[in-house]
Design a protein around this motif. Sequence first.
Motif, PDB file in Angstrom:
ATOM      1  N   UNK A 108      30.802  33.069  39.466  1.00 33.37           N
ATOM      2  CA  UNK A 108      29.748  32.053  39.298  1.00 33.37           C
ATOM      3  C   UNK A 108      28.562  32.566  38.483  1.00 33.37           C
ATOM      4  N   UNK A 109      28.722  33.792  37.924  1.00 35.40           N
ATOM      5  CA  UNK A 109      27.578  34.416  37.256  1.00 35.40           C
ATOM      6  C   UNK A 109      27.557  34.199  35.743  1.00 35.40           C
ATOM      7  N   UNK A 110      27.984  33.039  35.295  1.00 39.48           N
ATOM      8  CA  UNK A 110      27.855  32.654  33.884  1.00 39.48           C
ATOM      9  C   UNK A 110      28.446  33.646  32.918  1.00 39.48           C
ATOM     10  N   UNK A 111      27.556  34.250  32.079  1.00 35.67           N
ATOM     11  CA  UNK A 111      28.014  35.167  31.031  1.00 35.67           C
ATOM     12  C   UNK A 111      27.905  36.635  31.435  1.00 35.67           C
ATOM     13  N   UNK A 112      27.604  36.889  32.699  1.00 34.10           N
ATOM     14  CA  UNK A 112      27.473  38.292  33.143  1.00 34.10           C
ATOM     15  C   UNK A 112      28.791  39.028  32.922  1.00 34.10           C
ATOM     16  N   UNK A 113      28.715  40.374  32.696  1.00 37.72           N
ATOM     17  CA  UNK A 113      29.949  41.125  32.490  1.00 37.72           C
ATOM     18  C   UNK A 113      30.917  40.950  33.672  1.00 37.72           C
ATOM     19  N   UNK A 114      32.143  40.638  33.367  1.00 33.85           N
ATOM     20  CA  UNK A 114      33.169  40.508  34.408  1.00 33.85           C
ATOM     21  C   UNK A 114      33.327  39.095  34.950  1.00 33.85           C
ATOM     22  N   UNK A 115      32.328  38.209  34.689  1.00 31.46           N
ATOM     23  CA  UNK A 115      32.377  36.861  35.274  1.00 31.46           C
ATOM     24  C   UNK A 115      33.565  36.058  34.730  1.00 31.46           C
ATOM     25  N   UNK A 116      33.757  36.137  33.436  1.00 30.63           N
ATOM     26  CA  UNK A 116      34.861  35.392  32.816  1.00 30.63           C
ATOM     27  C   UNK A 116      36.205  35.897  33.359  1.00 30.63           C
ATOM     28  N   UNK A 117      36.283  37.225  33.498  1.00 30.63           N
ATOM     29  CA  UNK A 117      37.518  37.829  34.008  1.00 30.63           C
ATOM     30  C   UNK A 117      37.781  37.369  35.445  1.00 30.63           C
ATOM     31  N   UNK A 118      36.695  37.258  36.227  1.00 27.46           N
ATOM     32  CA  UNK A 118      36.838  36.810  37.619  1.00 27.46           C
ATOM     33  C   UNK A 118      37.328  35.354  37.660  1.00 27.46           C
ATOM     34  N   UNK A 119      36.798  34.520  36.774  1.00 29.67           N
ATOM     35  CA  UNK A 119      37.238  33.103  36.733  1.00 29.67           C
ATOM     36  C   UNK A 119      38.715  33.030  36.355  1.00 29.67           C
ATOM     37  N   UNK A 120      39.068  33.835  35.366  1.00 29.65           N
ATOM     38  CA  UNK A 120      40.450  33.908  34.890  1.00 29.65           C
ATOM     39  C   UNK A 120      41.380  34.305  36.052  1.00 29.65           C
ATOM     40  N   UNK A 121      40.955  35.311  36.788  1.00 32.93           N
ATOM     41  CA  UNK A 121      41.753  35.831  37.900  1.00 32.93           C
ATOM     42  C   UNK A 121      41.935  34.751  38.975  1.00 32.93           C
ATOM     43  N   UNK A 122      40.820  34.112  39.358  1.00 32.05           N
ATOM     44  CA  UNK A 122      40.896  33.118  40.437  1.00 32.05           C
ATOM     45  C   UNK A 122      41.653  31.859  40.020  1.00 32.05           C
TER      46      UNK A 122
END
Length: 171
Positions: free
Chosen positions: A53-67
């Motif tokens: 849920x942390x927008x453009x923070x490092x790792x956020x996109x990867x977390x969304x991808x994973x979930x």
Amino acid sequence: MTGPEKPSPLGFAQEVEKLMKLPQHLCKQRGICCRIATFKGSLNVDDIRKLSLMGDEPGAEMARDFLSVFEPYATTEEVVEMAPEFVDRVKQTTQLGGGNPDNVSFFKCRFVLADGRCGVHEDRPVGCRTYPFPHKDTIYHPGCGFEQQGKANWQRIEEIIQTLEAMSNAD
Ligand code: SF4
């Protein structure tokens, strides 16, 4: 007479780019990494959700991808029954990193087929296309065909990082 050519940062960057891509033929296609996975080695599902849920923070996109593909197991005990050595590796790595080994979440993909193949191969997320990523935090399943090469590549990447740091300190 000229001496040996000095290695260039661009040359190193190109080498690292190649080292990050492990040859796909090393995969033994067991599907175990799709059935039993962790995120960044050892994160808990609540931490992953917060990160997503942390927008453009490092790792956020990867977390969304994973979930988008993985769902957590209800208990670690059922994972221990299927993959005890992998769970041990994850817990040991978590402990060494200062984390709580009993707080790690394990996940299964919603799309893995009974024979281990991917049910959404053409549309699988980026994380699946680049997995496994050679990195010190990558935990391989015992017997994974990528393990030896992945560790060797990460060792070389670390050497390159140290060389670049030494070059920058010498400037
Ligand atoms: S989307 Fe496909 S490749 Fe990715 S974890 Fe699921 S089954 Fe494996």
